[in-house]
Design an enzyme around this catalytic site. Structure first.
Site, PDB file in Angstrom:
ATOM      1  N   GLU A 172       0.480   1.982   7.017  1.00  0.00           N
ATOM      2  CA  GLU A 172       1.187   0.864   6.374  1.00  0.00           C
ATOM      3  C   GLU A 172       2.443   0.464   7.149  1.00  0.00           C
ATOM      4  OE1 GLU A 172       1.695   1.342   2.178  1.00  0.00           O
ATOM      5  OE2 GLU A 172      -0.437   1.701   1.849  1.00  0.00           O
ATOM      6  N   GLU A 373      -7.007   4.688   1.505  1.00  0.00           N
ATOM      7  CA  GLU A 373      -6.301   5.018   0.257  1.00  0.00           C
ATOM      8  C   GLU A 373      -6.746   4.064  -0.834  1.00  0.00           C
ATOM      9  OE1 GLU A 373      -1.973   5.124   0.239  1.00  0.00           O
ATOM     10  OE2 GLU A 373      -1.951   6.076   2.211  1.00  0.00           O
TER      11      GLU A 373
HETATM   12  C1  BG6 Z   1       0.655   3.885  -0.150  1.00  0.00           C
HETATM   13  C2  BG6 Z   1       1.344   4.841   0.773  1.00  0.00           C
HETATM   14  O1  BG6 Z   1       1.342   2.701  -0.130  1.00  0.00           O
HETATM   15  O2  BG6 Z   1       0.637   4.124  -1.511  1.00  0.00           O
HETATM   16  C3  BG6 Z   1       1.663   6.189   0.171  1.00  0.00           C
HETATM   17  O3  BG6 Z   1       0.661   5.012   1.991  1.00  0.00           O
HETATM   18  C4  BG6 Z   1       2.076   6.016  -1.299  1.00  0.00           C
HETATM   19  O4  BG6 Z   1       2.635   6.807   0.965  1.00  0.00           O
HETATM   20  C5  BG6 Z   1       0.902   5.399  -2.057  1.00  0.00           C
HETATM   21  O5  BG6 Z   1       2.500   7.189  -1.886  1.00  0.00           O
HETATM   22  C6  BG6 Z   1       1.103   5.195  -3.556  1.00  0.00           C
HETATM   23  O6  BG6 Z   1       2.219   4.403  -3.834  1.00  0.00           O
HETATM   24  P1  BG6 Z   1       3.479   4.977  -4.613  1.00  0.00           P
HETATM   25  O7  BG6 Z   1       4.604   4.085  -4.283  1.00  0.00           O
HETATM   26  O8  BG6 Z   1       3.129   4.942  -6.067  1.00  0.00           O
HETATM   27  O9  BG6 Z   1       3.674   6.352  -4.101  1.00  0.00           O
END
Ligand code: BG6
Length: 480
Positions: A172, A373
């Site tokens: 990201e 993800e």
């Molecule tokens: C992604 C990132 O944006 O989302 C992670 O690569 C992050 O590092 C994940 O933890 C979930 O988002 P958040 O802000 O709820 O942790």
């Protein structure tokens, strides 16, 4: 009653989970001066992090990785993605002096995964820019940092590319500068659109530079692949009217095409450069750098997809006293009746998997990619345990099933998506939200020595991985 159907996972389609170094390892083993930007942000404003938790201990993965690799097997992972923490790996970021203790830790971690049949996938930067380079050079705003990052990447490839076959230059890459310099939401709370754009460009250049040394160093042999992990915001206009469509196109240009185009096609959209120049916030670039970007595109893309973004044409005039921001072209829009994850404040819209897959097929040459993800962060999950103390996270099972179902439909229709990785393997530390929203297949119990316990979803994921058959609702909507 919804009709349930079985969907087969195609051959070779992998199931895994992801995390990152800074969100799991903790500071154990780090020496003075080895902070990352995330460590620095936490140290500067700990009171803004949920209940004061930060990356200090995280899940203590650095000390407990053997126990965790066992659990990876128990929840059925075929692959696990994490990052090498740049700030930990080196003790001198300019002379590329390696912290041998850290290098040994990564070496043992890789071996532990391979010996347990789990494919390691490694990312070189998941926001772990060394704090020293942030303070001394302004971080990714500087071309010097690009140069140092490429040397760091070269060192990492030399040590591990004979064992690790999937590499990623960034996770990201758009996020930090958007939050820090565009929207001024995070330390050090500076608003400067030109700096944000320079960070974007320098990361595009750094990614191409790392791909170049990977290929020139012969690391592609024996199936080595290199790519980048992006988080396109799948964007839908409020209506089909031209003004709303234009709002979505501009949003897409600034937040998606800005990294997708150079990564896959080797070009930065001309329209983007024109708009930035008109607004005096274009990044500094040279023709020679553009050539490096053109010649060093990715082998594979990792894509993080969580929630859709909906936009409409602006309803109010732009305040002329504020610096240029892409929001000049759009307002965010909330669809009435949308399904929400109230804890994270994100809309749940599983069809975005299909829509994005079709876009990859039609606009980006259908290159190999995978979901790097996707997941659901939920607060206070520990109130939801059965008598044996196992978290009953049926909502997560439903979330995964619905998203995976749309992804498999896209694969059936020719999308070149090679796998699905859940965020996350265990609960871990989110930027600022820390342990508020839990994402894991495995619980981290903060009240009991960070002990691990597989959630209902973890057992379910294992079954899915063994049977390679997903049971989910049919695509037909049931009228009640
Ligand atoms: C992604 C990132 O944006 O989302 C992670 O690569 C992050 O590092 C994940 O933890 C979930 O988002 P958040 O802000 O709820 O942790």
């Amino acid at each position: 009653m919804n009709i349930l159907r079985k969907y087969k996972l195609p051959e070779g389609f992998f199931l895994g989970a992801a995390a990152s170094a800074w969100q799991t390892e903790g500071w154990s083993g780090k020496k003075d001066g080895q902070d990352s930007y995330m460590d620095l942000w936490y140290k500067e404003t700990p009171e803004l992090w949920h209940e004061g938790y930060g990356p200090t201990v995280a899940t203590d993965f650095y000390n407990r990785y053997k126990e965790d690799v066992k659990l990876m097997k128990e929840v059925g992972l075929e692959a696990y993605r994490t990052s090498i923490d740049w700030s930990r790996f080196l003790t001198n970021y300019e002379t590329i002096e390696v912290n041998e203790e850290a290098a040994d830790y990564y070496n043992k971690l890789i071996d532990e995964m391979i010996n347990n049949g789990i494919e390691p996938m490694l990312c070189l930067e998941h926001y772990e820019l060394p704090a020293e380079l942030f303070k001394k050079y302004g971080g990714w705003g500087s071309k010097k940092v690009v140069e140092l990052y490429i040397k760091y990447a070269e060192e990492v490839f030399k040590r591990y590319s004979h064992k690790v076959k999937k590499w990623f230059t960034f996770n990201e890459p758009i996020v930090i500068q958007t939050r820090v310099f565009l929207d001024s939401l995070r330390y050090p709370f500076i608003q400067d659109t030109k700096i944000a754009m320079q960070w974007n460009y320098n990361k595009i250049l750094a990614s191409a530079g790392a791909i170049k040394v990977f290929k020139e160093g012969g690391h592609s042999k024996d199936g080595g692949e290199i790519g980048i992990i992006l988080n396109p915001d799948v964007c839908y206009p409020r209506s089909s009217a031209p003004h709303d469509k234009e709002a979505a196109e501009k949003f897409d240009l600034f937040f998606n095409r800005i990294f997708l185009d150079p990564s896959v096609k080797g070009t930065i959209p001309e329209e983007l450069i024109d708009i930035l120049k008109e607004n005096n916030c274009c990044f500094e670039y040279t023709e020679e750098e553009l050539k490096i970007i053109k010649e060093n595109t990715v082998d594979i893309l990792g894509i993080n997809l969580y929630a859709p973004t909906r936009v409409k044409a602006r309803e109010n005039a732009w305040n002329p006293r504020t610096p240029f921001h892409p929001a000049y072209y759009y307002d965010k829009y909330e669809l009435q009746g949308r399904k929400m994850n109230p804890y994270r404040g994100w809309e749940i819209y599983p069809k975005l998997m299909y829509d994005f897959s079709m876009r990859m097929k039609e606009e980006y040459g259908n290159i190999p990619w995978f979901i790097a993800e996707n997941g659901m962060g939920v607060e206070k999950e520990d109130l939801n345990k059965n008598s044996e103390g196992i978290i009953q996270d049926d909502y997560r099972i439903e979330f995964i099933s619905e998203h995976l179902k749309w992804l498999l439909k896209a694969v059936e229709e020719g999308a070149n998506c090679r796998g699905y990785m859940l965020w996350a393997f265990t609960d871990n530390v989110s930027p600022q939200n820390a342990f508020k929203n839990r994402y894991g297949l495995v619980e981290i119990d903060l009240k009991d020595n960070r002990n691990r316990r597989i959630k209902k979803s973890g057992h379910w994921y294992k079954k899915l991985s063994d049977s390679r058959e997903l049971e989910a609702t049919d695509f037909t909507f049931e009228y009640k």
